[in-house]
Design a protein around this motif. Structure first.
Motif, mmCIF file in Angstrom:
data_model
loop_
_atom_site.group_PDB
_atom_site.id
_atom_site.type_symbol
_atom_site.label_atom_id
_atom_site.label_comp_id
_atom_site.label_asym_id
_atom_site.label_seq_id
_atom_site.Cartn_x
_atom_site.Cartn_y
_atom_site.Cartn_z
ATOM 1 N N SER A 1 0.819 -1.216 0.000
ATOM 2 C CA SER A 1 0.000 0.000 0.000
ATOM 3 C C SER A 1 0.850 1.263 0.000
ATOM 4 C CB SER A 1 -0.887 0.028 1.252
ATOM 5 O OG SER A 1 -1.761 -1.047 1.262
ATOM 6 N N PHE A 2 0.511 2.185 -0.888
ATOM 7 C CA PHE A 2 1.118 3.506 -0.815
ATOM 8 C C PHE A 2 0.463 4.283 0.320
ATOM 9 C CE2 PHE A 2 2.489 2.352 -5.024
ATOM 10 C CZ PHE A 2 3.752 2.922 -5.101
ATOM 11 N N PHE A 3 1.211 5.176 0.941
ATOM 12 C CA PHE A 3 0.700 5.899 2.099
ATOM 13 C C PHE A 3 1.176 7.354 2.082
ATOM 14 C CE2 PHE A 3 4.920 4.659 3.360
ATOM 15 C CZ PHE A 3 5.378 5.709 4.140
ATOM 16 N N ARG A 4 0.528 8.143 2.899
ATOM 17 C CA ARG A 4 0.967 9.511 3.192
ATOM 18 C C ARG A 4 0.785 9.720 4.690
ATOM 19 N NH1 ARG A 4 -3.595 12.661 3.938
ATOM 20 N NH2 ARG A 4 -5.536 11.734 3.189
ATOM 21 N N GLU A 5 1.508 10.668 5.244
ATOM 22 C CA GLU A 5 1.419 10.928 6.678
ATOM 23 C C GLU A 5 0.891 12.327 6.936
ATOM 24 O OE1 GLU A 5 4.711 10.100 9.148
ATOM 25 O OE2 GLU A 5 4.890 7.994 8.542
ATOM 26 N N ASP A 6 -0.098 12.423 7.824
ATOM 27 C CA ASP A 6 -0.637 13.706 8.282
ATOM 28 C C ASP A 6 -0.649 13.692 9.801
ATOM 29 O OD1 ASP A 6 -1.143 14.743 5.748
ATOM 30 O OD2 ASP A 6 -3.111 13.789 5.623
ATOM 31 N N ASN A 7 0.124 14.612 10.395
ATOM 32 C CA ASN A 7 0.178 14.715 11.865
ATOM 33 C C ASN A 7 0.490 13.374 12.521
ATOM 34 O OD1 ASN A 7 -0.581 17.494 11.746
ATOM 35 N ND2 ASN A 7 -2.734 16.878 11.568
ATOM 36 N N GLY A 8 1.443 12.667 11.935
ATOM 37 C CA GLY A 8 1.869 11.406 12.512
ATOM 38 C C GLY A 8 0.976 10.225 12.201
ATOM 39 N N GLN A 9 -0.109 10.438 11.451
ATOM 40 C CA GLN A 9 -1.038 9.374 11.098
ATOM 41 C C GLN A 9 -0.842 8.961 9.637
ATOM 42 O OE1 GLN A 9 -3.297 7.879 13.263
ATOM 43 N NE2 GLN A 9 -2.292 9.102 14.860
ATOM 44 N N ARG A 10 -0.808 7.651 9.385
ATOM 45 C CA ARG A 10 -0.671 7.162 8.018
ATOM 46 C C ARG A 10 -2.041 6.974 7.380
ATOM 47 N NH1 ARG A 10 3.755 3.517 9.632
ATOM 48 N NH2 ARG A 10 2.238 1.812 9.692
ATOM 49 N N HIS A 11 -2.160 7.378 6.133
ATOM 50 C CA HIS A 11 -3.416 7.252 5.398
ATOM 51 C C HIS A 11 -3.127 6.653 4.026
ATOM 52 C CE1 HIS A 11 -5.383 9.861 8.376
ATOM 53 N NE2 HIS A 11 -4.301 10.606 8.296
ATOM 54 N N GLY A 12 -4.139 5.976 3.464
ATOM 55 C CA GLY A 12 -4.021 5.485 2.110
ATOM 56 C C GLY A 12 -3.957 6.635 1.120
ATOM 57 N N VAL A 13 -3.397 6.366 -0.041
ATOM 58 C CA VAL A 13 -3.199 7.397 -1.062
ATOM 59 C C VAL A 13 -4.129 7.142 -2.239
ATOM 60 C CG1 VAL A 13 -1.572 8.375 -2.716
ATOM 61 C CG2 VAL A 13 -0.812 7.817 -0.415
ATOM 62 N N TYR A 14 -4.865 8.171 -2.628
ATOM 63 C CA TYR A 14 -5.751 8.083 -3.793
ATOM 64 C C TYR A 14 -5.271 8.998 -4.923
ATOM 65 C CZ TYR A 14 -8.785 5.870 -0.364
ATOM 66 O OH TYR A 14 -9.281 5.030 0.602
ATOM 67 N N ASP A 15 -4.416 9.944 -4.578
ATOM 68 C CA ASP A 15 -3.895 10.921 -5.530
ATOM 69 C C ASP A 15 -2.475 10.508 -5.922
ATOM 70 O OD1 ASP A 15 -2.895 13.092 -6.907
ATOM 71 O OD2 ASP A 15 -3.695 14.585 -5.531
ATOM 72 N N ILE A 16 -2.235 10.399 -7.217
ATOM 73 C CA ILE A 16 -0.929 9.958 -7.711
ATOM 74 C C ILE A 16 0.199 10.827 -7.174
ATOM 75 C CG2 ILE A 16 0.465 9.629 -9.791
ATOM 76 C CD1 ILE A 16 -2.099 9.000 -11.289
ATOM 77 N N SER A 17 -0.037 12.125 -7.037
ATOM 78 C CA SER A 17 1.020 13.045 -6.612
ATOM 79 C C SER A 17 1.455 12.827 -5.169
ATOM 80 C CB SER A 17 0.549 14.489 -6.793
ATOM 81 O OG SER A 17 -0.552 14.772 -5.933
ATOM 82 N N GLN A 18 0.674 12.070 -4.388
ATOM 83 C CA GLN A 18 0.991 11.856 -2.980
ATOM 84 C C GLN A 18 1.665 10.515 -2.713
ATOM 85 O OE1 GLN A 18 -2.907 12.347 -1.214
ATOM 86 N NE2 GLN A 18 -2.549 14.530 -0.847
ATOM 87 N N MET A 19 1.995 9.776 -3.764
ATOM 88 C CA MET A 19 2.572 8.455 -3.574
ATOM 89 C C MET A 19 4.066 8.548 -3.278
ATOM 90 S SD MET A 19 0.490 5.998 -6.214
ATOM 91 C CE MET A 19 1.198 6.699 -7.695
#
Length: 214
Positions: A167-185
């Motif tokens: 899974s590709f992820f992004r981090e916001d305020n220490g929390q990991r979230h799934g990525v739906y936007d290509i630019s955030q991978m």
């Protein structure tokens, strides 16, 4: 090492069914999603009719074209949405080319040839990208696994098995979230089959400059 491998049904029923073509016994093309949609529609039709009878909308237990028409209209809305809905296409492999590193495991380099796990003797693996409910995932087309070896992880193949989902992820305020936007991978997660002591078994890969994979 399976991360969210899933082919889902819309509204508890039909969206996301793999649109794969298979030959039937007569050599005709039958789409898996069409079969799933038909089964769901038939089941939903019967359920709606039973509910209409139970709440007194239809007072006769005999078959009624009026009741059947109402039930068909109710079922047609979600089924129509499912049939007409086309999910966004998966990103192109080129959108994730580059070098990915982890403190706990061999680096991974992605390019037009495939997925290179920079571990001595490990072959190049084909890969592709998929859109899942929880975000975009990189799918290694071979059944690979990461397992603990002393204080690090090493890769190997395992059988029987299917392709591995990362899974590709992004981090916001220490929390990991799934990525739906290509630019955030910016990185992906590999889940190990056995964990290094003191580690959760989630191997986090971060994208860096290609020189780190040279």
């Amino acid at each position: 090492m399976v991360i969210q491998a899933q082919t889902s049904l819309l509204m508890g029923g039909v969206t996301g069914v793999a649109r794969v073509w298979h030959p039937d016994l007569f050599g005709l093309a039958v789409r898996v999603s069409d079969i799933g949609t038909a089964v769901f529609a038939a089941f939903a039709f019967v359920v709606v009719l039973r509910i209409m009878h139970s709440v007194g909308v239809v007072r006769s237990n005999e078959f009624s074209w009026t009741a059947a028409s109402i039930a068909a209209c109710i079922v047609a809305v979600p089924v129509g949405i499912a049939v007409l809905h086309e999910p966004a296409p998966a990103p192109q492999n080129a959108s994730v080319y580059g070098c990915y590193v982890s403190d706990m495991a061999p680096a991974v380099f992605l390019d037009e040839e495939g997925m290179h796990i920079l571990q001595p003797g490990f072959p190049t693996i084909p890969f592709h990208l998929e859109r899942h409910k929880r975000g975009i995932a990189l799918t290694a087309d071979e059944p690979i696994q990461a397992r603990a070896a002393d204080d690090r992880y090493i890769y190997s193949f395992y059988q029987p098995g299917i392709g591995t989902f990362l899974s590709f992820f992004r981090e916001d305020n220490g929390q990991r979230h799934g990525v739906y936007d290509i630019s955030q991978m910016s990185g992906f997660i590999m889940v190990a089959r056995s964990a290094v002591p003191g580690n959760s078994g989630n191997i986090q890969y971060t994208k860096v400059s290609d020189e780190n994979c040279a």
